[in-house]
Scaffold this motif. Structure first.
Motif, PDB file in Angstrom:
ATOM      1  N   TYR A  76      -2.844   8.519  -0.539  1.00  0.00           N
ATOM      2  CA  TYR A  76      -4.064   9.506  -0.243  1.00  0.00           C
ATOM      3  C   TYR A  76      -5.091   9.934  -1.139  1.00  0.00           C
ATOM      4  O   TYR A  76      -5.673   9.037  -1.219  1.00  0.00           O
ATOM      5  N   ASP A 113      -5.027   1.218   5.094  1.00  0.00           N
ATOM      6  CA  ASP A 113      -5.691   1.812   6.259  1.00  0.00           C
ATOM      7  C   ASP A 113      -5.325   3.289   5.773  1.00  0.00           C
ATOM      8  O   ASP A 113      -4.048   3.464   5.458  1.00  0.00           O
ATOM      9  N   SER A 171      -5.619   5.932   7.042  1.00  0.00           N
ATOM     10  CA  SER A 171      -5.601   6.818   8.214  1.00  0.00           C
ATOM     11  C   SER A 171      -4.110   6.968   8.496  1.00  0.00           C
ATOM     12  O   SER A 171      -3.196   7.944   9.015  1.00  0.00           O
ATOM     13  N   LEU A 225      -2.380   9.791   6.739  1.00  0.00           N
ATOM     14  CA  LEU A 225      -3.482  10.795   6.914  1.00  0.00           C
ATOM     15  C   LEU A 225      -2.532  11.455   8.419  1.00  0.00           C
ATOM     16  O   LEU A 225      -1.943  12.816   8.537  1.00  0.00           O
ATOM     17  N   TYR A 226      -2.750  10.756   9.254  1.00  0.00           N
ATOM     18  CA  TYR A 226      -1.110  11.137  10.199  1.00  0.00           C
ATOM     19  C   TYR A 226       0.058  12.051   9.582  1.00  0.00           C
ATOM     20  O   TYR A 226       0.474  12.712  10.802  1.00  0.00           O
TER      21      TYR A 226
END
Lengths: 227, 231
Positions: free
Chosen positions: A185, A198, A200, A203-204
């Motif tokens: 990230y 992507d 995200s 992050l998840y």
């Protein structure tokens, strides 16, 4: 005493101890700066621009620095039999976990507030507003995971024969998959999204790790500290 | 039938099944064409059962660890420890098979493929598990710490598999389905046979290992009693 009051009492004790001695802050600050300098010389022979490896350097420095602080937070409790004293008081075990976790988290955040700008200056040539904010967020999420599982493992290792020698052996393999996420990230963040991925999903996963680590720490702490 | 006979019976049965499976793998089954990795494909018959069993062994460690924390009976800790040790043995064998196959099929000894990476982390976690055990002398504390760490390690593994997959997919969007290269029905028989053989071997080894650990615990108690003046 209510649980909140107990929490603040333990946290206040740890912070006061640190403010008066500044042991952890001084050592971790110097250690992380030295680590960054060594990273520079380790990578610079082959790389003109260190930005592609900057995320990795940052997190390795954070991970190793956190080891120092985590060890410290329990070893001195053990040395003076303070932990026994703490356990004799009518405090719920999970409250001890949360207070210790909060203490470690605060140490790490205070350190990063100073070290991360230096890191950005050294290797990134400064950061823009939005990226800096996102970096702060991923650092905070990373710190939560580090302290969640670190507090539990530090308690275990402080209560063994090996003391501070054991923590890295337990802690590093547990943290490896988590590091993959935070580094990926942070790397995408630093490289300015050129990787066209992507972000995200990382992050998840970071958040999922945080939840697992915190819940596991909270649930299992009772067993560990009771021994 | 007592436990000793059961253990001996299981071991013999496991040995016979594994020898039969070797016969099937090398004599009965034809060598696959080179496009399907040829002769090296034969590793697969033992590779898969060993992989599944090492996972079962680590899973059993998780289950026994949870049982120990709930019931606080040392027999669960002994079982967890013995199963973890077998998991590690199977894991190392798996790594040797896997790396040989890697080399023969892809020409490299090691790649940072999701399965390999996850497995490496798993082995490191269980290496740490044994180091932790060796650093605690008091028996109940050793059992508790090991159980707690065993649970953390087991929680880490599925998520780490997920994460390595995710990262890999970013770099190489095409996932190689190397092992789904169409098995012939007859191959399943030998695969099943070796699976059964290895499962019996695991159970037999686990029983032996638990007996050894219990004997050691008994011996320690006797030694302690002698040191305390025979009381």
């Amino acid at each position: 005493m209510s649980a909140t009051k107990q929490f603040w009492a333990i946290l206040r004790k740890d912070l006061l101890l640190e403010i008066r001695s500044k042991d952890v802050f001084t050592s971790t600050f110097l250690f992380s700066i030295m680590a960054l300098v060594i990273f520079h010389f380790a990578f610079s022979p082959n790389l003109k621009d260190l930005t592609p490896v900057a995320a990795g350097m940052l997190w390795v420095a954070v991970l190793f620095t956190s080891l120092l602080g985590l060890n410290r937070s329990f070893v001195h409790e053990k040395d003076e039999q303070c932990l026994d004293g703490l356990l004799l008081t009518p405090v719920d075990r999970p409250v001890i976990f949360l207070a210790k976790l909060a203490g470690n988290l605060i140490f790490l955040i205070v350190l990063q507030v100073i070290v991360v700008p230096i890191f950005a200056l050294f290797f990134l040539g400064g950061l823009t507003g939005a990226a800096a904010l996102k970096l702060a967020m991923v650092l905070l999420l990373g710190d939560l995971g580090i302290c969640g599982v670190g507090t539990l493992l530090a308690t275990i290792s402080a209560n063994t024969r090996a003391r501070d020698l054991l923590l890295p052996i337990l802690y590093l393999p547990v943290m490896t998959p988590f590091m993959m996420q935070v580094v990926s990230y942070t790397n995408a963040l630093i490289m300015g999204g050129t990787a066209a991925v992507d972000m995200s999903s990382w992050l998840y996963l970071i958040i999922a790790f945080d939840i697992i680590f915190l819940l596991a720490g909270y649930a299992l702490y009772d067993f560990v500290i009771g021994e | 039938m007592n436990r000793k006979n059961i253990t001996i019976g299981l071991s013999i049965l496991a040995g016979v099944l594994l020898v039969i499976s070797l016969y099937g793998i090398f004599v009965v089954e034809p060598v696959l064409p080179a496009a399907q990795t040829g002769f090296s494909q034969k590793i697969f018959y033992w590779h898969l059962p060993v992989a599944i069993l090492s996972f079962i062994a680590f899973l059993a460690t998780l289950v026994f660890s949870v049982m120990y924390l709930i019931k606080k009976e040392l027999k669960y800790d002994v079982a967890a420890y013995c199963s973890a040790e077998l998991g590690l043995v199977f894991g190392v064998v798996l790594m040797v098979f896997g790396m040989t196959w890697d080399y023969l099929a892809w020409g490299v000894w090691w790649t940072w493929d999701p399965r390999l990476t996850t497995y490496l982390i798993l082995l490191l976690l269980f290496g740490a598990y044994f180091f932790l055990r060796s650093m605690v002398t008091e028996r109940s504390r050793q059992a508790t710490f090991a159980a707690v760490f065993g649970i953390i390690a087991a929680l880490d593994v599925p998520v780490s598999f997920l994460s390595t997959r995710l990262i890999k997919n970013v770099l190489h969007p095409v996932v190689i389905g190397a092992k789904d290269s169409g098995l012939e029905p007859s191959m399943y028989i030998w695969l099943l046979l070796s699976m059964l053989g290895f499962t019996l071997l695991y159970v037999a080894l686990l029983l032996v290992k638990i007996d050894i650990e219990n004997m050691q615990d008994g011996l320690r108690d006797v030694k302690d009693a002698i040191e305390n003046g025979g009381k």
